[in-house]
Design a protein around this motif. Structure first.
Motif, mmCIF file in Angstrom:
data_model
loop_
_atom_site.group_PDB
_atom_site.id
_atom_site.type_symbol
_atom_site.label_atom_id
_atom_site.label_comp_id
_atom_site.label_asym_id
_atom_site.label_seq_id
_atom_site.Cartn_x
_atom_site.Cartn_y
_atom_site.Cartn_z
ATOM 1 N N ASN A 145 0.662 -1.481 -0.353
ATOM 2 C CA ASN A 145 0.236 -0.061 -0.207
ATOM 3 C C ASN A 145 1.089 1.063 -0.114
ATOM 4 O OD1 ASN A 145 -1.510 2.430 1.663
ATOM 5 N ND2 ASN A 145 -3.409 1.296 1.171
ATOM 6 N N CYS A 284 -10.133 3.324 -3.022
ATOM 7 C CA CYS A 284 -10.923 2.824 -1.335
ATOM 8 C C CYS A 284 -10.494 4.655 -1.396
ATOM 9 C CB CYS A 284 -9.386 3.032 -0.658
ATOM 10 S SG CYS A 284 -8.958 3.321 1.171
ATOM 11 N N CYS A 287 -7.606 6.139 0.790
ATOM 12 C CA CYS A 287 -6.351 6.184 1.025
ATOM 13 C C CYS A 287 -6.456 6.833 -0.231
ATOM 14 C CB CYS A 287 -4.984 5.257 1.643
ATOM 15 S SG CYS A 287 -5.631 3.613 0.144
ATOM 16 N N CYS A 297 -9.931 -0.157 2.335
ATOM 17 C CA CYS A 297 -9.242 -0.627 1.250
ATOM 18 C C CYS A 297 -8.957 -1.885 3.404
ATOM 19 C CB CYS A 297 -7.940 -1.098 1.002
ATOM 20 S SG CYS A 297 -6.678 0.450 1.865
ATOM 21 N N CYS A 300 -5.751 0.032 5.152
ATOM 22 C CA CYS A 300 -6.592 1.240 6.211
ATOM 23 C C CYS A 300 -7.490 0.578 6.960
ATOM 24 C CB CYS A 300 -7.695 2.526 4.950
ATOM 25 S SG CYS A 300 -6.482 3.212 4.107
HETATM 26 ZN ZN ZN Z 1 -7.048 2.682 2.032
#
Ligand code: ZN
Ligand code: AMP
Ligand code: FES
Ligand code: ZN
Length: 308
Positions: A145, A284, A287, A297, A300
């Motif tokens: 990520n 998401c 983010c 996601c 997160c």
């Molecule tokens: Zn995210």
């Protein structure tokens, strides 16, 4: 053993290539080969801005070194995972990345997971249902990520990692033992950015054996962290590497052939029917990265769960 090019004393003998080279010719051979792989697999071009994910280990620092010697514009990204294990693993890793960047006047972006998200990787892991297990899965999820986010926010054309042939062959071995068709389909030296918000990924060292990247780092005088991540002990990937090394010992070139013939088979259409249903991905809400979840996601959600 003598260097095939100049007859001086060889510094390395690569049995699988039937090639021995002296220090000088080896340090020329590695970047020349890397350039060939970059072109063959259309990884990136000289105009592209590259982000190199550096862990402080030999492979990723060797990769940064090779790319800058080849004239590419490559910044580094180090992710501080907050792993200590009694010897300051993460701090030491950061030190080697910073030293390399300073010595070569290169830019290094540092994202400390605790500063940015409030918890270290082991702390994030404790909050998961499998919190007693090793933090490797949470670590992998977080690194993916963060790497993509930093590459996207910085407008980089490609994110590169230091995975070598031993890494790639071990993953392939695991995927094959379990016949994980959709994983096999996605495994390769380049991962296209097939969705808005995703950055292209490439592994320019995928054809070098680990002993070759180690020899390069040592002969170039690159200082790197010798310790493996303390959580890697007992990992399946290490066991697979040992098994492949046994095969390689008796038949030099086994790993390379295993991996290259896999790529050929894939090009020929093997596993194509395993292509997952292309469900449209969502974005998401936290983010802004692509996710199969409806709102947030997995990374997160993990961070939110750990925030008091
Ligand atoms: Zn995210
Ligand atoms: P590993 O998964 O530890 O075998 O690492 C594979 C590759 O991921 C390395 O060669 C690096 O390119 C990248 N990488 C691993 N750990 C980090 C980190 N803490 N920060 C940035 N990049 C990393
Ligand atoms: Fe992430 Fe070991 S747990 S590098
Ligand atoms: Zn020579």
């Amino acid at each position: 053993m003598k260097c095939r090019k100049c007859g001086a004393k060889a510094a390395i003998n690569m049995r699988q290539h039937k090639l021995a080279l002296c220090k000088q010719h080896y340090l020329e051979w590695i970047p020349t080969q890397t350039q060939r792989f970059i072109e063959e697999h259309h990884m990136f071009s000289p105009e592209d801005r590259i982000l190199v994910a550096v862990s402080g280990g030999k492979d990723s620092l060797a990769l940064w070194d090779i790319l800058t010697r080849l004239g590419y514009q490559a910044d580094g990204l180090y992710i501080g995972l907050g792993i200590d294990s009694g010897f300051g693993y993460s701090d030491k890793s950061l030190h080697f990345c910073q030293k390399y960047a300073e010595d070569h006047r290169l830019s290094l972006i540092v994202v400390d997971v605790k500063d940015a998200y409030g918890s270290t990787i082991p702390q994030l892991n404790e909050k998961t249902p499998r919190g007693k297990d090793k933090p490797c899965a949470v670590c992998g999820l977080s690194k993916r990520n963060i790497m993509n986010r930093v590459a996207r926010d910085g407008d980089y054309d490609v994110l590169v990692t230091g995975h070598n042939l031993d890494d790639e062959a071990a993953v392939l071995f695991g995927n094959t033992l379990n016949w994980l068709g959709s994983y096999l389909l996605r495994q390769g030296p380049v991962l296209e950015a097939d969705h808005p918000g995703l950055v292209r990924k490439a592994k320019p060292l995928f054809r070098f054996y680990e002993r070759e990247t180690t020899a390069y780092a040592l002969l170039r005088g690159i200082e790197y962290i010798y310790d493996e991540c303390p959580h890697a002990e007992g990992a399946k990937s290490i066991y697979y590497k040992e098994v492949l090394n046994q095969l390689e010992r008796n038949r030099p070139g086994t790993k390379l052939i295993f991996y290259l013939n896999f790529l050929k088979a894939k090009e020929g259409g093997l596993f194509a029917e395993q292509a997952p249903e292309t469900d449209p991905l969502n974005t998401c809400l936290t983010c802004g990265q692509p996710t199969s979840s409806p709102e947030q996601c997995a990374f997160c959600r993990l961070v939110e769960r750990s925030t008091p």
